[in-house]
Design a protein around this motif. Structure first.
Motif, PDB file in Angstrom:
ATOM      1  N   LEU A 128     -32.962  23.705  -7.812  1.00 14.25           N
ATOM      2  CA  LEU A 128     -33.268  24.856  -8.667  1.00 14.25           C
ATOM      3  C   LEU A 128     -32.775  24.558 -10.081  1.00 14.25           C
ATOM      4  O   LEU A 128     -31.614  24.172 -10.246  1.00 14.25           O
ATOM      5  CB  LEU A 128     -32.561  26.106  -8.135  1.00 14.25           C
ATOM      6  CG  LEU A 128     -32.734  27.392  -8.961  1.00 14.25           C
ATOM      7  CD1 LEU A 128     -34.189  27.870  -8.946  1.00 14.25           C
ATOM      8  CD2 LEU A 128     -31.818  28.494  -8.423  1.00 14.25           C
ATOM      9  N   ARG A 129     -33.637  24.695 -11.077  1.00 11.95           N
ATOM     10  CA  ARG A 129     -33.208  24.516 -12.463  1.00 11.95           C
ATOM     11  C   ARG A 129     -33.104  25.879 -13.148  1.00 11.95           C
ATOM     12  O   ARG A 129     -33.673  26.875 -12.691  1.00 11.95           O
ATOM     13  CB  ARG A 129     -34.150  23.605 -13.256  1.00 11.95           C
ATOM     14  CG  ARG A 129     -35.565  24.110 -13.491  1.00 11.95           C
ATOM     15  CD  ARG A 129     -36.114  23.717 -14.884  1.00 11.95           C
ATOM     16  NE  ARG A 129     -35.436  24.467 -15.941  1.00 11.95           N
ATOM     17  CZ  ARG A 129     -35.169  23.980 -17.146  1.00 11.95           C
ATOM     18  NH1 ARG A 129     -35.556  22.763 -17.475  1.00 11.95           N
ATOM     19  NH2 ARG A 129     -34.543  24.729 -18.046  1.00 11.95           N
ATOM     20  N   GLY A 130     -32.386  25.912 -14.269  1.00 13.92           N
ATOM     21  CA  GLY A 130     -32.266  27.141 -15.053  1.00 13.92           C
ATOM     22  C   GLY A 130     -31.097  26.963 -16.001  1.00 13.92           C
ATOM     23  O   GLY A 130     -30.068  26.402 -15.620  1.00 13.92           O
ATOM     24  N   GLY A 131     -31.267  27.425 -17.236  1.00  9.05           N
ATOM     25  CA  GLY A 131     -30.208  27.258 -18.229  1.00  9.05           C
ATOM     26  C   GLY A 131     -29.373  28.518 -18.359  1.00  9.05           C
ATOM     27  O   GLY A 131     -29.900  29.611 -18.565  1.00  9.05           O
ATOM     28  N   ALA A 132     -28.061  28.358 -18.229  1.00  6.11           N
ATOM     29  CA  ALA A 132     -27.134  29.472 -18.452  1.00  6.11           C
ATOM     30  C   ALA A 132     -26.524  29.330 -19.853  1.00  6.11           C
ATOM     31  O   ALA A 132     -26.073  30.305 -20.450  1.00  6.11           O
ATOM     32  CB  ALA A 132     -26.053  29.467 -17.386  1.00  6.11           C
ATOM     33  N   PHE A 133     -26.491  28.106 -20.357  1.00  6.50           N
ATOM     34  CA  PHE A 133     -26.073  27.832 -21.735  1.00  6.50           C
ATOM     35  C   PHE A 133     -27.284  27.193 -22.400  1.00  6.50           C
ATOM     36  O   PHE A 133     -27.693  26.099 -22.008  1.00  6.50           O
ATOM     37  CB  PHE A 133     -24.883  26.865 -21.763  1.00  6.50           C
ATOM     38  CG  PHE A 133     -23.614  27.455 -21.195  1.00  6.50           C
ATOM     39  CD1 PHE A 133     -22.766  28.216 -21.985  1.00  6.50           C
ATOM     40  CD2 PHE A 133     -23.280  27.242 -19.856  1.00  6.50           C
ATOM     41  CE1 PHE A 133     -21.603  28.763 -21.450  1.00  6.50           C
ATOM     42  CE2 PHE A 133     -22.120  27.783 -19.324  1.00  6.50           C
ATOM     43  CZ  PHE A 133     -21.274  28.550 -20.122  1.00  6.50           C
ATOM     44  N   LYS A 134     -27.900  27.890 -23.352  1.00  8.40           N
ATOM     45  CA  LYS A 134     -29.163  27.426 -23.917  1.00  8.40           C
ATOM     46  C   LYS A 134     -29.010  26.844 -25.325  1.00  8.40           C
ATOM     47  O   LYS A 134     -28.437  27.494 -26.198  1.00  8.40           O
ATOM     48  CB  LYS A 134     -30.162  28.590 -23.992  1.00  8.40           C
ATOM     49  CG  LYS A 134     -30.611  29.145 -22.658  1.00  8.40           C
ATOM     50  CD  LYS A 134     -31.234  28.106 -21.745  1.00  8.40           C
ATOM     51  CE  LYS A 134     -32.452  27.415 -22.312  1.00  8.40           C
ATOM     52  NZ  LYS A 134     -32.956  26.334 -21.411  1.00  8.40           N
TER      53      LYS A 134
END
Ligand code: PEP
Ligand code: MN
Length: 348
Positions: A128-134
Motif C-alpha cells: 500500500l502506498r500513500g504519503g503522510a509527509f508530502k
C-alpha cells in the motif's frame, strides 16, 4: 576495489583488512549489512594486481573485486547476482514475483485508506502506498497528515494483509516513519539530500529510492551508493520520469533506464507510471510496457474518487481502473517470466 568479507566475519579478521588498507595509505569504507560486511578501498594504488592478491589471502576475505565505476558497492561488478530485497514473508522486490505498490498520492483519511487498501489488495497489489509527509511545490498546498497518516496506513495495510511504503522527507523523521512503514521512500526531490540518504542508510527498513527530477543514471546510482555504504543494503530503485522540454506529459518516463540500470547495478528497479506521465490514460499502457521491459515492479497512484483527491487526482487510477490494469498485466508478466503477487489474505 571492494573486499567482500565472509558471512559472520570475526572482528579481528576485519581489523586485519583495515590495518593493511591504512598501512598502504589508502582509506577504508566499512559497510556492515545484515548479511555481510563489505569494505570499500578508496585511493589509487600503484600496483593493483599485487594488491588484489595481497587482500585475497587475508583471513575472513571471500573475494576482492576491482571496480571501474564511480559507484562501487551497488555496481554489478561488486555482485553479479540480482539482489532480492525482502520486505516481509512473501513480499519482496526483485524476485520472480513482481512487487505492485498501489494507493493514493496523499493519505487523506482513515476511510479513504481502508477503501483503497481493501480494493487494491483484492486486485493483487502487495504494498500500500500513500504519503503522510508530502513534498509539495507550494508551501500553501496540503502537506500531509503526518503521524496520524502513518497510523492510517499501517492499520489499513494490516487489515488488508499487505505491506506499506511511504515517503520520509526529513532526516529527523526517519525513526518515526520507520516505526509504521515497511519500506522508506526517498522522493525525487530528495534524491540528493545526502544527510537523509545517510540517515536511511542506518535504518533497518528497505529503501525505495526514486530517481531525481533531473538526475543522470550515474547520479542516481551514486545516491544509492550513499545508502549502501551507510549500511543499508536493501535498496530498490524507482524510475519516475525526468524533466523534459515538452509539457504534454508531466515528466518523460525513461523506460530505457530500466534495462540500462539493471545492467549497471544488482539492485531491483521498479517504475512509477503515475508521476512518470501525470496522465491517467497513460498509466496502464506504461505499466504494461514497464513490466514487458523487465521492471521488477510498479508503484501506481490509485484513489477512490480522483476528482476529489487532495493531490495528483489527474494521474490517479480509480479502483476499477486498477483492477482492470492488474488483469491486463497478468499475461504480460507471464510472457516475460514473471508473476503477479498472490492475492493477500485479509485480516478478519
Ligand atoms: C510520490 O510518490 O508521492 C511522490 C511525491 O513522488 P516523486 O518523489 O517521484 O515526485
Ligand atoms: Mn503523487
Amino acid at each position: 576495489m571492494i573486499i567482500v568479507m565472509r558471512p559472520n566475519v570475526a572482528d579481528a579478521e576485519l581489523e586485519g583488512v583495515t590495518a593493511l588498507i591504512s598501512a598502504l595509505a589508502l582509506s577504508a569504507h566499512v559497510s556492515r549489512g545484515a548479511e555481510r560486511t563489505i569494505v570499500g578501498v578508496i585511493g589509487a594504488p600503484a600496483d593493483k594486481e599485487t594488491l588484489l592478491a595481497q587482500f585475497a589471502q587475508l583471513d575472513g576475505v571471500e573475494s576482492v573485486v576491482p571496480i571501474s565505476k564511480s559507484y562501487k558497492l551497488v555496481s554489478r561488478e561488486a555482485r553479479a547476482e540480482r539482489t532480492v530485497v525482502r520486505v516481509r514473508d512473501g513480499i519482496s522486490f526483485g524476485g520472480r514475483t513482481l512487487a505492485v505498490c498501489a494507493g493514493p498520492c496523499s493519505v487523506e483519511s482513515r476511510e479513504q485508506l481502508e477503501t483503497t487498501a481493501a480494493a487494491v489488495s483484492r486486485a493483487g497489489a502487495n504494498v500500500l502506498r500513500g504519503g503522510a509527509f508530502k513534498p509539495r511545490t507550494s508551501p500553501y498546498a496540503f502537506q500531509g497528515l503526518g503521524e496520524e497518516g502513518l497510523k492510517f496506513l499501517r492499520e489499513a495495510a494490516d487489515r488488508a494483509g499487505i505491506a506499506v511504503v511511504t515517503e520520509v522527507l526529513d532526516p529527523r523523521d526517519v525513526e518515526l516513519v520507520a516505526r509504521y512503514t515497511d519500506v522508506l521512500q526517498i522522493g525525487a526531490r530528495n534524491m540528493q539530500n545526502f544527510t537523509l540518504l545517510r540517515e536511511v542508510g542506518g535504518a533497518r527498513r528497505p529503501v525505495l529510492l526514486k530517481r531525481g527530477i533531473a538526475a543522470t543514471i550515474d547520479e542516481w546510482l551514486m545516491a544509492a551508493e550513499y545508502v549502501f555504504v551507510a549500511g543499508n543494503h536493501d535498496i530498490v530503485l524507482c524510475e519516475r520520469g525526468i524533466r523534459s522540454y515538452d509539457p504534454s506529459t508531466r515528466n518523460l518516463l525513461d523506460l530505457a533506464a530500466v534495462p540500462l540500470v539493471q545492467g549497471l547495478t544488482h539492485l531491483p528497479v521498479i517504475v512509477d507510471p503515475s508521476h512518470g506521465t501525470g496522465v491517467r490514460a497513460l498509466v496502464a499502457p506504461m505499466s504494461l510496457a514497464a513490466v514487458a521491459g523487465g521492471a521488477d515492479g510498479l508503484i501506481v497512484e490509485v484513489h477512490p474518487n480522483p476528482a476529489a483527491a487532495f493531490s495528483d487526482g489527474p494521474q490517479s487510477l480509480t479502483l476499477p481502473n486498477f483492477a482492470e490494469l492488474m488483469e491486463r498485466l497478468a499475461p504480460v508478466a507471464a510472457a516475460v517470466g514473471r508473476a503477479l503477487p498472490e492475492p493477500a489474505t485479509a485480516a478478519a
